[in-house]
Design a protein around this motif. Structure first.
Motif, PDB file in Angstrom:
ATOM      1  N   MET A   1       0.844  -1.189   0.000  1.00  0.00           N
ATOM      2  CA  MET A   1       0.000   0.000   0.000  1.00  0.00           C
ATOM      3  C   MET A   1       0.885   1.248   0.000  1.00  0.00           C
ATOM      4  SD  MET A   1      -2.380   1.070   3.219  1.00  0.00           S
ATOM      5  CE  MET A   1      -2.419   2.764   3.713  1.00  0.00           C
ATOM      6  N   HIS A   2       0.294   2.348  -0.433  1.00  0.00           N
ATOM      7  CA  HIS A   2       1.070   3.575  -0.620  1.00  0.00           C
ATOM      8  C   HIS A   2       0.358   4.724   0.099  1.00  0.00           C
ATOM      9  CE1 HIS A   2       3.336   1.358  -3.625  1.00  0.00           C
ATOM     10  NE2 HIS A   2       2.162   0.816  -3.909  1.00  0.00           N
ATOM     11  N   LEU A   3       1.159   5.587   0.713  1.00  0.00           N
ATOM     12  CA  LEU A   3       0.589   6.668   1.512  1.00  0.00           C
ATOM     13  C   LEU A   3       1.106   8.014   1.011  1.00  0.00           C
ATOM     14  CD1 LEU A   3      -1.024   7.442   4.097  1.00  0.00           C
ATOM     15  CD2 LEU A   3       1.079   7.077   5.397  1.00  0.00           C
ATOM     16  N   TYR A   4       0.166   8.941   0.811  1.00  0.00           N
ATOM     17  CA  TYR A   4       0.524  10.299   0.371  1.00  0.00           C
ATOM     18  C   TYR A   4       0.058  11.291   1.433  1.00  0.00           C
ATOM     19  CZ  TYR A   4       0.458  14.730  -2.108  1.00  0.00           C
ATOM     20  OH  TYR A   4       0.671  16.043  -2.455  1.00  0.00           O
TER      21      TYR A   4
ATOM     22  N   ASP B   1       1.196  -3.906   4.149  1.00  0.00           N
ATOM     23  CA  ASP B   1       2.357  -3.113   4.574  1.00  0.00           C
ATOM     24  C   ASP B   1       2.510  -1.892   3.679  1.00  0.00           C
ATOM     25  OD1 ASP B   1       2.564  -5.247   6.176  1.00  0.00           O
ATOM     26  OD2 ASP B   1       4.465  -5.993   5.362  1.00  0.00           O
ATOM     27  N   ILE B   2       3.047  -0.837   4.273  1.00  0.00           N
ATOM     28  CA  ILE B   2       3.284   0.381   3.482  1.00  0.00           C
ATOM     29  C   ILE B   2       4.604   0.230   2.730  1.00  0.00           C
ATOM     30  CG2 ILE B   2       3.795   2.848   3.635  1.00  0.00           C
ATOM     31  CD1 ILE B   2       1.608   3.201   5.466  1.00  0.00           C
ATOM     32  N   GLU B   3       4.490   0.390   1.399  1.00  0.00           N
ATOM     33  CA  GLU B   3       5.698   0.255   0.560  1.00  0.00           C
ATOM     34  C   GLU B   3       6.335   1.611   0.276  1.00  0.00           C
ATOM     35  OE1 GLU B   3       4.611  -2.303  -2.945  1.00  0.00           O
ATOM     36  OE2 GLU B   3       2.834  -2.509  -1.669  1.00  0.00           O
ATOM     37  N   THR B   4       5.476   2.660   0.164  1.00  0.00           N
ATOM     38  CA  THR B   4       6.022   3.994  -0.102  1.00  0.00           C
ATOM     39  C   THR B   4       5.240   5.034   0.693  1.00  0.00           C
ATOM     40  OG1 THR B   4       4.569   4.524  -1.969  1.00  0.00           O
ATOM     41  CG2 THR B   4       6.620   3.379  -2.522  1.00  0.00           C
ATOM     42  N   ILE B   5       5.968   6.068   1.107  1.00  0.00           N
ATOM     43  CA  ILE B   5       5.344   7.227   1.763  1.00  0.00           C
ATOM     44  C   ILE B   5       5.841   8.447   0.992  1.00  0.00           C
ATOM     45  CG2 ILE B   5       5.186   8.582   3.909  1.00  0.00           C
ATOM     46  CD1 ILE B   5       5.998   5.993   5.420  1.00  0.00           C
ATOM     47  N   TYR B   6       4.918   9.354   0.691  1.00  0.00           N
ATOM     48  CA  TYR B   6       5.312  10.527  -0.092  1.00  0.00           C
ATOM     49  C   TYR B   6       4.770  11.785   0.570  1.00  0.00           C
ATOM     50  CZ  TYR B   6       6.554  13.095  -4.357  1.00  0.00           C
ATOM     51  OH  TYR B   6       7.137  13.955  -5.259  1.00  0.00           O
ATOM     52  N   PHE B   7       5.684  12.671   0.999  1.00  0.00           N
ATOM     53  CA  PHE B   7       5.279  13.977   1.521  1.00  0.00           C
ATOM     54  C   PHE B   7       5.293  14.947   0.345  1.00  0.00           C
ATOM     55  CE2 PHE B   7       6.910  11.788   5.239  1.00  0.00           C
ATOM     56  CZ  PHE B   7       6.072  12.199   6.263  1.00  0.00           C
ATOM     57  N   GLY B   8       4.090  15.351  -0.089  1.00  0.00           N
ATOM     58  CA  GLY B   8       4.000  16.254  -1.242  1.00  0.00           C
ATOM     59  C   GLY B   8       3.282  17.531  -0.846  1.00  0.00           C
TER      60      GLY B   8
ATOM     61  N   GLU C   1      10.198   3.218   0.463  1.00  0.00           N
ATOM     62  CA  GLU C   1      10.710   4.470  -0.123  1.00  0.00           C
ATOM     63  C   GLU C   1       9.974   5.618   0.573  1.00  0.00           C
ATOM     64  OE1 GLU C   1      10.845   5.208  -4.668  1.00  0.00           O
ATOM     65  OE2 GLU C   1       9.100   6.334  -3.939  1.00  0.00           O
ATOM     66  N   ILE C   2      10.719   6.527   1.194  1.00  0.00           N
ATOM     67  CA  ILE C   2      10.083   7.656   1.895  1.00  0.00           C
ATOM     68  C   ILE C   2      10.611   8.947   1.280  1.00  0.00           C
ATOM     69  CG2 ILE C   2       9.540   8.704   4.133  1.00  0.00           C
ATOM     70  CD1 ILE C   2      10.198   6.075   5.486  1.00  0.00           C
ATOM     71  N   THR C   3       9.733   9.582   0.481  1.00  0.00           N
ATOM     72  CA  THR C   3      10.134  10.773  -0.292  1.00  0.00           C
ATOM     73  C   THR C   3       9.587  12.033   0.355  1.00  0.00           C
ATOM     74  OG1 THR C   3       9.956   9.462  -2.322  1.00  0.00           O
ATOM     75  CG2 THR C   3      10.008  11.851  -2.602  1.00  0.00           C
TER      76      THR C   3
ATOM     77  N   GLN D   1      -1.969   1.909 -11.334  1.00  0.00           N
ATOM     78  CA  GLN D   1      -3.310   1.773 -10.720  1.00  0.00           C
ATOM     79  C   GLN D   1      -3.292   0.998  -9.407  1.00  0.00           C
ATOM     80  OE1 GLN D   1      -3.374   1.616 -14.279  1.00  0.00           O
ATOM     81  NE2 GLN D   1      -4.257   3.660 -14.131  1.00  0.00           N
ATOM     82  N   ARG D   2      -2.245   1.203  -8.598  1.00  0.00           N
ATOM     83  CA  ARG D   2      -2.217   0.555  -7.277  1.00  0.00           C
ATOM     84  C   ARG D   2      -2.994   1.430  -6.292  1.00  0.00           C
ATOM     85  NH1 ARG D   2       2.651  -2.337  -8.474  1.00  0.00           N
ATOM     86  NH2 ARG D   2       1.823  -3.605 -10.153  1.00  0.00           N
ATOM     87  N   PRO D   3      -3.681   0.826  -5.335  1.00  0.00           N
ATOM     88  CA  PRO D   3      -4.440   1.613  -4.361  1.00  0.00           C
ATOM     89  C   PRO D   3      -3.527   2.446  -3.463  1.00  0.00           C
ATOM     90  CG  PRO D   3      -5.083  -0.694  -4.317  1.00  0.00           C
ATOM     91  CD  PRO D   3      -3.849  -0.617  -5.139  1.00  0.00           C
ATOM     92  N   TYR D   4      -4.000   3.597  -3.060  1.00  0.00           N
ATOM     93  CA  TYR D   4      -3.232   4.438  -2.140  1.00  0.00           C
ATOM     94  C   TYR D   4      -4.179   5.272  -1.291  1.00  0.00           C
ATOM     95  CZ  TYR D   4      -4.129   8.077  -5.641  1.00  0.00           C
ATOM     96  OH  TYR D   4      -4.743   8.947  -6.514  1.00  0.00           O
TER      97      TYR D   4
END
Ligand code: SF4
Length: 374
Positions: free
Chosen positions: A1-4, A50-57, A87-89, A253-256
Motif C-alpha cells: 500500500m502507498h501513503l501520500y 504493509d506500506i511500501e512507499t510514503i510521499y510527503f507532497g 521508499e520515503i520521499t 493503478q495501485r491503491p493508495y
C-alpha cells in the motif's frame, strides 16, 4: 500500500502553480495535527497491507519543522506497518535545505528527496517566482548527497516563454553535473487559476508554442538518453532503474491513501478527493468527518484512466486488461483507430502490450483520449 501526505503551505506562490497551498502559515501546526488525525481515522481505508512507499507532497513539505515531521512519521509507524525498505520521499525547495535540515531529514528516515529546482537560469527562476537562486539549488543537492541522501530527484520546467534551446541545454548540463538519480521534466502549462493564466488573458505573455515545446522535448529526451537516464514515463527519467516507486504505483493503478487538504485516494473501485480548503478541512477533521467527495469509477472510467496513465509509461497498456476493464467492449470499439495509430508509427503492439513510440509520445494525451470508451 502507498501513503501520500499533502502539506498545503508554501512561502510564496509560483506563477505557474495550481496545486492547493496557502502562504498563510499561522495554522500550520493545527493542519499538521489534523493530517495525523486523518491518518488514524482512515487507517482501515485500504485492506491491511504493509506500506511500501510514503510521499510527503504539497505545497512545500520541507517547511515542516523537525517536530512536525517526526510526529507524522511516528503516527504512521504506530498505526501502519511500514516495510523496512519503504521508499520515503519528501518534496523540498532549495531555500529550505541547509546542512542541519538535511541531516535531520536523513535521521528522521527520509531516503528520497524530490527537489523543486525548475531551472538553473536566474531570469527564469524570477519569472516563475521561485524563492531560490540557481546557486542555492546546486548547493543543496550537493549538501543532500553529503548528508547521505543519494536518491535525489530534481524537477525541471521547459518551454518557458523566452526559453531558448541553449538555455535548456545549459539547464540539462547543470543537472548532469549534479549526478542525480532521477529527473522529472515538465513542459510549462498555463493553468487559468494562476498568475500566468491571468497574464495570458491580459496578453502579457504568449501561449506556449507547441512546435517549440516539441523541439524542446526532443532535445531533452535525446540528451537524457545519451547520458544514461531512462525515460520510464513521459516526464520522468531515472538512472540505473531508480524509478519513483511511489509515482509508479499511481501509474500502475495501485491503491493508495492520500491525507491532507486536497489529497486524493484510490481503492481500486473509487476515488476520493479531500476538500481543497485548509479551514474547512480543519473543521471537518475536528468533528471526525472526512471531508472528501467520493467518485465511483465506472468500467469506462477505469479503462480510460488506465489508457491515460499507462500509455505514458515504459510498461504501456495490456490489451487483455483493456478488454477486461471495459467489460469486453474496447477491442470492437477501437480496432480501426488502433490499426491506424500503429500504421502512423505512434504505437507499437508488442505481444499484446501497446507502447507509444518516441513520435507517439508527442501526442500521448490525444492518442489516449482517441481510444477512450463511453
Ligand atoms: S510549485 Fe511548489 S512551491 Fe511553488 S507554489 Fe506550487 S506547490 Fe508551492
Amino acid at each position: 500500500m502507498h501513503l501520500y501526505l499533502h502539506i498545503p503551505f508554501c512561502r510564496q506562490a509560483c506563477h505557474y502553480c495550481d496545486f492547493h497551498f496557502s502562504t498563510n502559515i499561522s495554522n500550520k501546526g493545527r493542519v499538521v495535527e489534523a493530517i495525523a488525525r486523518e491518518m488514524v481515522l482512515r487507517k482501515s481505508y485500504l485492506p491491511k497491507a504493509d506500506i511500501e512507499t510514503i510521499y510527503f507532497g504539497g505545497g512545500t513539505p520541507s517547511m515542516l519543522s523537525e517536530q512536525e515531521l517526526e510526529m507524522l512519521l511516528d503516527t504512521i509507524r504506530r498505526h501502519f506497518k511500514v516495510n523496512s525498505d519503504a521508499e520515503i520521499t519528501l518534496e523540498a525547495n532549495p531555500d529550505d535545505l541547509d546542512k542541519n535540515k538535511l541531516i535531520q531529514l536523513q535521521k528522521a528516515g527520509i531516503n528520497r528527496l524530490s527537489i523543486g529546482i525548475q531551472s538553473f537560469h536566474g531570469p527564469h527562476l524570477q519569472f516563475l517566482n521561485r524563492v531560490h537562486s540557481a546557486e542555492e539549488a546546486q548547493q543543496c543537492v550537493r549538501m543532500a548527497q553529503d548528508a547521505g541522501i543519494s536518491n535525489i530527484s530534481i524537477d525541471l520546467i521547459y518551454a518557458i516563454p523566452s526559453e531558448t534551446h541553449e538555455i535548456l541545454q545549459s539547464d540539462i548540463q547543470n543537472a548532469f553535473a549534479l549526478n542525480v538519480s532521477h529527473i522529472s521534466a515538465y513542459c510549462l502549462t498555463i493553468e487559468p487559476q494562476t498568475a500566468f493564466g491571468s497574464w495570458l488573458k491580459k496578453k502579457k505573455i504568449k501561449p506556449i508554442d507547441e512546435e517549440f515545446a516539441a523541439q524542446q522535448f526532443e532535445i531533452l529526451t535525446r540528451s537524457l538518453a545519451e547520458n544514461g537516464y531512462e525515460q520510464y514515463e513521459i516526464s520522468n527519467f531515472a538512472k540505473s532503474g531508480q524509478y519513483s516507486s511511489h509515482n509508479s504505483s499511481y501509474w500502475k493503478q495501485r491503491p493508495y491513501l492520500g491525507v491532507g487538504p486536497s489529497a486524493h485516494s484510490y481503492d481500486g473501485k473509487s476515488r476520493q478527493y479531500n476538500i481543497s480548503n485548509n479551514a474547512k478541512y480543519l473543521q471537518a477533521i475536528a468533528e471526525e468527518i472526512i471531508p472528501a467527495t467520493i467518485e465511483q469509477l465506472s468500467a469506462a472510467d477505469q479503462t480510460n484512466e488506465y489508457l491515460l496513465t499507462g500509455l505514458r509509461t515504459k510498461w504501456g497498456v495490456d490489451r487483455a486488461k483493456l478488454q477486461t476493464l471495459s467489460l469486453g467492449t474496447f477491442q470492437a470499439a477501437h480496432q480501426k483507430e488502433l490499426a491506424a495509430m500503429i500504421e502512423k508509427g505512434w504505437l507499437v503492439d508488442q505481444d499484446g502490450t501497446l507502447l507509444l513510440t518516441q513520435n507517439g509520445k508527442l501526442f500521448a494525451d490525444r492518442i489516449a483520449s482517441d481510444l477512450f470508451i463511453d
